[in-house]
Design an enzyme around this catalytic site. Structure first.
Site, PDB file in Angstrom:
ATOM      1  NE  ARG A   1      -0.242 -10.353   9.446  1.00  0.00           N
ATOM      2  CZ  ARG A   1      -0.149 -10.980   8.268  1.00  0.00           C
ATOM      3  NH1 ARG A   1      -0.260 -10.280   7.143  1.00  0.00           N
ATOM      4  NH2 ARG A   1       0.057 -12.270   8.195  1.00  0.00           N
ATOM      5  CD  GLN A   2       1.623  -8.367   4.588  1.00  0.00           C
ATOM      6  OE1 GLN A   2       2.184  -9.411   4.870  1.00  0.00           O
ATOM      7  NE2 GLN A   2       0.444  -8.345   3.978  1.00  0.00           N
TER       8      GLN A   2
ATOM      9  CD  GLU B   1       0.016  -0.586  12.796  1.00  0.00           C
ATOM     10  OE1 GLU B   1       0.668  -1.636  12.624  1.00  0.00           O
ATOM     11  OE2 GLU B   1      -1.181  -0.569  13.121  1.00  0.00           O
TER      12      GLU B   1
ATOM     13  CB  ALA C   1      13.486  -7.342   9.254  1.00  0.00           C
TER      14      ALA C   1
ATOM     15  CB  SER D   1      -3.305  -4.274   9.159  1.00  0.00           C
ATOM     16  OG  SER D   1      -3.547  -5.457   9.890  1.00  0.00           O
TER      17      SER D   1
ATOM     18  N   GLY E   1       8.695  -4.976  11.901  1.00  0.00           N
ATOM     19  CA  GLY E   1       7.897  -3.997  11.174  1.00  0.00           C
ATOM     20  C   GLY E   1       8.151  -2.602  11.692  1.00  0.00           C
TER      21      GLY E   1
ATOM     22  CB  ILE F   1      -0.973   0.000   1.191  1.00  0.00           C
ATOM     23  CG1 ILE F   1      -0.211  -0.054   2.521  1.00  0.00           C
ATOM     24  CG2 ILE F   1      -1.926  -1.178   1.097  1.00  0.00           C
ATOM     25  CD1 ILE F   1      -1.112   0.124   3.739  1.00  0.00           C
TER      26      ILE F   1
END
Ligand code: FES
Ligand code: FES
Length: 896
Positions: free
Chosen positions: A669-670, A858, A853, A666, A855, A626
């Site tokens: 988490r990716q 956020e 790694a 979202s 995230g 996104i």
């Protein structure tokens, strides 16, 4: 007849001189690089050049373009080769989602023609009318200055694999305008358009009059849908909490709730006014966050949707040399992604295909199957490029009605939200009312923390349960405290449904916690940063839920990295304040932590990678990019795990027919979850290749036409791919799956809610005008524990963008339903609002992360607002507890 030149081509056009230039370019010429974000002159996404000067194409009627030269983003590249300006944007990561990018490029192109070597201030001035919600603007400024001033020191290196500053894999498409967003893609067949009538009331009952007579009076309308036409008129995020109607069935719970839908040719729809529809409204008193009765839903007595609780230790016996208490109130915040929701649906036999912007294709597929009463295999969701999401595109928007209409009509149907529709109809950040209290002993150790947060989840549940569960876990902030009680309640009201928005309630909670840390430190006479450092969660510490943190918990390192800047900025502020009384400088510090992925819930991801007989390798990734860069990140991880250059791997993304379920984009988490799945998939494929070649683990692979060469300790083994049997077009393939290990929380919220936490600490230097109450951020320093930066440029970009949104949260963003449904009245930071940002990446690998790694999506936002609010208090003594800190609120809070 209007005659104009577009990108050097002369065009004669006989049409409506009042047609907007943006629509002409997009709809008549197919130049969809020019984006429409607002259609009102507020966002700059439609910026083109008219006789060399930037204009908003949505404000230019075709009559004004007569005899003039128009240049669009499509004119910048030559034969597919990016211009120097586009290349600079690509190199610097100046395009994230890319929706604003064409406008930013054209505004910059105009600037550089007039001012070839602009200053930073001139860049900010030239791009002042182009909003970007993703980048925080700093990478855009860097790109322009780099290009204009040939500052070779700022050029990013490229490299390969994990850790490299690779340009975005989808960057060129975003920079040339070729990227297909929701409104850019059209089915090949004749398409009908959809329009919805929305409730003008936040709380009302309604009845329809003679709809048959209405249909008879409007024969061009192909379909009129009401609640009765929806096969299963119920949906929602959680399997056991579906409470939202695709179309309201006689009762509306929020302003803008869809009531009925019309489908037909766009021209016919445009002639119908809302008041033409026979609807009788009975307006009901609105249920608000503060007057929460009567019950809005039968299943939520007292309008309480759900509650969360984390308790540990014994508050009554906690030592307390000092105590601090605060009440904080925050309002509605709009995602304000630049791309309004859009897409189309078409029926293909007994299947329905929905092509739309979304953050969660598989959830959409399953939800659409329920709504249409179809099997999930009958639904295909094809995500378009997403022009920003930030959580707002996790909920369904255009998809259900498009699917129902296309299914019924057996004809493609398209829908593009207007800006007002995008703002009135979609979820918001939860408004909150928070009370928090903390205590510390005389040595400066936190001893107790009590927190309660009420969150207004609005008319429907959406992600309210997620907020209610996540907040108590994080409410203490990232600090060691043995005695705590943190609770939360999600309340229904007639406000907009509040959903997922970058942080799930944690940003609101952090504002309270970080104010308390300053208060306690001040009472003890301790340095505020040192106080946090003393209490910072680190390796081996127990969290609020009793989880012991393993290697990689790097908040202490973040604070240590900030310490010299903290001292220097505070000294600078003191020097400034010594000779200024009206303008005051202040420095604030704030910390944050954020659990990666779902809270105590399975959230697996699956990735497939394979090699075709011709030697081409493809990663099939269902992780939707996104704008955060997951396409690029997944490829870097897979390339490293497989042992090939990044460019050797092609990507297939998103489509539920061609990729596996990677879960939603979202909860930051990716990178962590899907990144692990990509790593495992590629490691599995590599192992299979090595097994076939009988080679050792350090062997080097090179993919060639129809073969793989495997070099191991001086020997080269060639695998002939052309003889191998193929499945789904792949002769070798492997699937990787990863689900973060968590445990359920017990009645006291104790357990392991997340497998990994990201930490950060940020500093903000602000200037407060004590006569006007205005606040200007002068500098932000952000130290982020990212585990391992898979792509430092993209990580920095995420941090910049999060900081910009945090700044908006702190200082200006305040959504008022029905009053700020546009980008003129709803203020988001512009390029002139964002100060220089110094980003410090702290890399202490997380043992569970792909190559260490975590995230960052956020975590980038959470600390900024409290740091700014603490800086305002430092500058003036004014503690702002009602957010945003508007000038009126700052003035009211100034000590008399
Ligand atoms: S679309 Fe023209 S300014 Fe927003
Ligand atoms: S990159 Fe600017 S709006 Fe997304």
């Amino acid at each position: 007849m209007i005659e104009l030149s577009v990108n050097g081509a002369n065009i004669l056009w006989a049409g409506d001189p009042m047609l907007r230039l943006a629509d002409f370019l997009r709809d008549q010429l197919g130049l969809t690089g020019t984006k429409v974000g607002c259609n009102a002159g507020d966002c700059g996404a439609c910026t083109v050049l008219l006789d060399g000067n930037q204009v908003g194409a949505c404000l230019v009627p075709m009559g004004q373009a007569d005899g003039r030269a128009v240049e669009t983003v499509e004119s910048l590249a030559t034969h597919g080769i990016l211009s120097a300006l586009q290349a600079a944007f690509l190199r610097h990561g100046a395009a994230q989602c890319g929706f604003c990018t064409p406008g930013a490029l054209m505004a910059t192109a105009s600037l550089l023609r007039h001012t070839p070597t602009p200053s930073e201030a001139q860049v900010q001035d030239a791009l002042g009318g182009v909003l970007c919600r993703c980048t925080g603007y700093r990478k855009i400024i860097d790109a322009v200055l780099d290009l204009a001033n040939a500052d070779s020191t700022s050029r990013n290196s490229i490299g390969d694999g994990v850790g490299a500053r690779r340009p975005r894999v989808d960057g060129a498409a975003k920079l040339t305008g070729a990227e297909g967003f929701g409104a850019d893609l059209l089915p090949e067949d004749d398409v009908l358009h959809l329009r919805v009538l929305r409730s003008p009331h936040p709380h009302a009952r309604f009845t329809f009059g003679d709809l048959a007579a209405f249909r008879a009076a409007h024969p061009a309308i192909a379909l009129l849908l009401t609640a009765a036409d929806i096969p299963n008129n119920l949906y929602g995020i959680y399997p056991d909490g579906k409470d939202q109607k695709v179309l309201a069935d006689g009762y509306v719970r929020h302003l803008g709730e869809p009531v009925c839908a019309l489908v037909g040719p766009a021209v016919a729809l445009a002639t119908i006014l809302d008041v033409d529809l026979p609807i009788t409204w009975t307006v009901l008193p609105p249920i608000t966050f503060t007057a929460s009765s009567p019950n809005l839903h039968p299943h939520a007595p007292g309008n309480i949707l759900c509650q969360g609780r984390v308790a540990r230790g014994d508050l009554t016996h906690a030592a307390a040399a000092v105590r601090a208490i605060i009440n904080v109130q925050t309002g509605l915040v709009e995602h304000a992604y630049l791309e309004p929701e859009a897409g189309f649906a078409q029926r293909l036999g007994d299947r329905i295909e929905v092509t739309a912007c979304t953050q969660t294709p598989y959830m959409d597929r399953d939800e659409l199957a329920l709504i249409l009463r179809l099997a999930p295999s009958q639904v295909r969701v094809i995500p378009t490029a997403v022009g920003g999401g930030f959580g707002g595109k996790l909920d369904l928007s255009v998809q259900p009605l498009l699917a129902v209409a296309a299914w019924r009509l057996n004809q493609p149907v398209r829908w593009v939200y207007t800006r007002a529709e995008s703002m009135v109809a979609t979820t918001k950040r939860h408004p909150s009312r928070i009370t928090a209290e903390a205590a510390a002993d005389s040595t400066g150790c936190l001893t107790a923390f009590r927190f309660h947060g009420d969150f207004d989840t609005g008319a429907y549940a959406s992600w309210g349960p997620t907020v209610a569960n996540r907040v108590p876990v994080h409410a203490t902030g990232p600090y060691r405290v043995g005695n705590l009680l943190c609770t939360s309640t999600a309340w229904h009201s007639n406000g907009p449904p509040a959903g997922a928005f970058r942080g799930f309630g944690v940003p609101q909670a952090a504002i309270a916690a970080e104010a308390l840390m300053d208060d306690l430190a001040d009472q003890l006479g301790h340095d505020r940063l040192a106080f946090r450092r003393r209490n910072a969660l680190g390796v081996g510490d127990a969290t609020a839920t009793g989880q012991l943190l393993g290697a990689g918990a790097a908040l202490p390192a973040c604070l240590d990295a900030l310490a010299p800047r903290w001292a220097a900025l505070r000294a600078d502020a003191a020097t400034f304040n010594a000779s200024n009384t009206v303008l005051r400088h202040g420095v604030g510090v704030a910390c944050m932590w954020y659990g990666i992925g779902n809270t105590s819930m399975s959230n697996p991801s699956a990735m497939r990678i394979g090699i075709a007989a011709d030697g081409r390798c493809t990663l099939f990734s269902g992780a939707v990019d996104i704008g955060q860069g997951s396409n690029t990140i997944m490829r870097q991880i897979a390339a490293t795990a497989l042992g090939v250059p990044d460019d050797a791997i092609a990507l297939v993304t998103g489509d539920t027919d061609t990729t596996l379920d990677a879960g939603k984009t979202s909860a930051s988490r990716q990178t962590f979850v899907s990144g692990n799945a990509a790593r495992l998939a590629a490691e599995g494929l590599r192992a299979e290749i090595l097994r076939r070649a009988n080679a050792g683990p350090t062997a080097r692979l090179s993919l060639g036409a129809g073969k793989i060469e495997v070099r191991d300790q001086g020997t080269c083994h060639t695998l002939d791919l052309t003889d191998l049997p193929a499945e789904d077009g792949l002769v070798l393939q492997h699937i990787g799956t990863f689900d973060p290990p968590t445990t359920p929380l017990d009645a006291n919220g104790q357990g392991v809610p997340y497998a990994s936490y990201a930490f950060a600490a940020q500093l903000a230097l602000v200037e407060v005008d004590t006569r006007l109450g205005t606040v200007r951020a002068l500098r932000i320093v952000a130290a982020h524990d990212v585990g391992r930066a898979i792509n430092p440029t993209l990580v920095e970009g995420q941090i910049h963008g999060g900081i910009a949104q945090g700044l908006g949260l702190a200082l200006m963003e305040d959504y008022v339903p029905g009053r700020t449904d546009n980008l003129h009245d709803y203020l988001i930071p512009t390029i002139g609002d964002i100060p220089p940002i110094e980003t410090l990446l702290i890399e202490q690998p997380d043992p569970l992360g792909p190559y260490g790694a975590k995230g960052v999506g956020e975590p980038a936002l959470v600390a900024t607002a409290p740091a700014i609010l603490n800086a305002i208090a430092d500058a003036t003594g004014a503690r702002i507890t009602h957010i945003p800190a508007t000038p009126a609120r700052v003035l009211a809070a100034l000590p008399r």
